[in-house]
Design an enzyme around this catalytic site. Structure first.
Site, PDB file in Angstrom:
ATOM      1  N   CYS A 198       8.209   1.983  -6.357  1.00 55.77           N
ATOM      2  CA  CYS A 198       7.096   2.935  -6.358  1.00 55.77           C
ATOM      3  C   CYS A 198       6.098   2.554  -5.265  1.00 55.77           C
ATOM      4  O   CYS A 198       5.452   1.495  -5.350  1.00 55.77           O
ATOM      5  CB  CYS A 198       6.429   2.944  -7.730  1.00 55.77           C
ATOM      6  SG  CYS A 198       4.873   3.851  -7.808  1.00 55.77           S
ATOM      7  N   CYS A 230       2.538   2.151  -6.564  1.00 57.46           N
ATOM      8  CA  CYS A 230       2.371   0.899  -7.313  1.00 57.46           C
ATOM      9  C   CYS A 230       2.180  -0.270  -6.351  1.00 57.46           C
ATOM     10  O   CYS A 230       1.305  -1.128  -6.571  1.00 57.46           O
ATOM     11  CB  CYS A 230       3.600   0.639  -8.189  1.00 57.46           C
ATOM     12  SG  CYS A 230       3.960   1.930  -9.400  1.00 57.46           S
TER      13      CYS A 230
END
Length: 209
Positions: A50, A53
Site C-alpha cells: 500500500c 501506508c
C-alpha cells in the site's frame, strides 16, 4: 551486495519506537488490547504493497515517539487478511483507537493528505481520563466473528446473556389465588351443610326400615 540487500529493513519496520508492536495473531491482538490497561491504544492496519501506508509510516513513527504513553499496534493486512475480514477492515491505511473500559473510541481511514484526521483524534483521546473497570478490547460480536473464523486459531466462549428479570406484579398475581367474596363463601358453606344434613336424614331413614 546481495548480503546487504538481504539485511535491508522492510519499510514498516523502519523507525519503530519502543511503544510500537507488530501483531502476530488474532490471540496476540486480543491479548494486547486487554493488557494495555487504561492506555490509549492505536491500531494501525497496513499492507506492504500500500503506497499510502508506506508514505504515512514515518509520521506514525513520529507520533509514537512524541506520545510514549500511547501503545501502537501494527496489523499487517497481507499476513492477517482473514482476521481483518472478520474485523470488517477493508480500506487501507486504517486506524482504530481503543481505551480501557471504553473499548473502541473511533475508527477511520486516512492518508498523508488527510493526516489532520489522525492528529485531531490523537489530541482528543490523549487527554487525561480514567475508565473504571477492566479493559474491554474488541466488541463481543468481533470476538465471536474471530472465533467462528476457521482460518484463525482463536477460541472464545460467548458471554451468557443475562436472564430477564421477572415482573414482580405479574409474579404476585400468579402466586396468589383470587379471593372469593364473603357472600360467596357463606353460600358455599350453607350448601355444604345442607348436603350433609340431607345425607344424615337419608341414613337414619334407611336404618329405621
Amino acid at each position: 551486495m546481495s548480503l546487504s540487500i538481504g539485511k535491508a529493513l522492510k519499510w514498516w519496520k523502519k523507525g519503530i519506537q519502543p511503544n510500537m508492536k507488530e501483531i502476530n495473531s488474532a490471540q496476540d491482538f486480543v491479548d494486547s488490547l486487554l493488557s494495555a490497561g487504561d492506555k490509549l491504544v492505536i491500531v494501525d492496519f497496513f499492507s506492504p504493497g500500500c503506497g499510502g501506508c508506506r508514505a504515512l509510516h514515518p509520521k506514525i513513527c513520529q507520533f509514537a515517539e512524541m506520545n510514549p504513553d500511547v501503545q501502537f499496534l501494527q496489523v499487517n493486512y497481507e499476513e492477517h487478511k482473514s482476521m481483518c475480514y472478520s474485523l470488517n477492515v477493508h480500506v487501507l491505511p486504517f486506524f482504530r483507537f481503543y481505551r480501557g473500559a471504553h473499548g473502541r473510541l473511533c475508527s477511520f481511514s486516512c492518508t498523508n493528505a488527510t493526516i489532520k484526521k489522525f492528529k485531531d483524534a490523537l489530541a482528543k483521546h490523549t487527554t487525561d481520563r480514567c475508565s473504571l473497570g477492566p479493559s474491554k478490547g474488541l466488541e463481543e460480536r468481533e470476538l465471536v466473528a474471530l472465533a467462528s473464523n476457521k482460518d484463525l486459531s482463536f477460541d472464545y466462549t460467548p458471554k451468557p446473556k443475562p436472564l430477564p428479570m421477572p415482573d414482580l406484579e405479574e409474579e404476585e398475581e400468579i402466586a396468589s389465588e383470587p379471593a372469593l367474596p364473603a357472600n360467596m363463601e357463606f353460600t358455599l358453606l350453607s350448601t355444604l351443610n345442607a348436603t350433609q344434613e340431607a345425607e344424615e336424614k337419608l341414613l337414619l331413614a334407611t336404618s329405621g326400615r
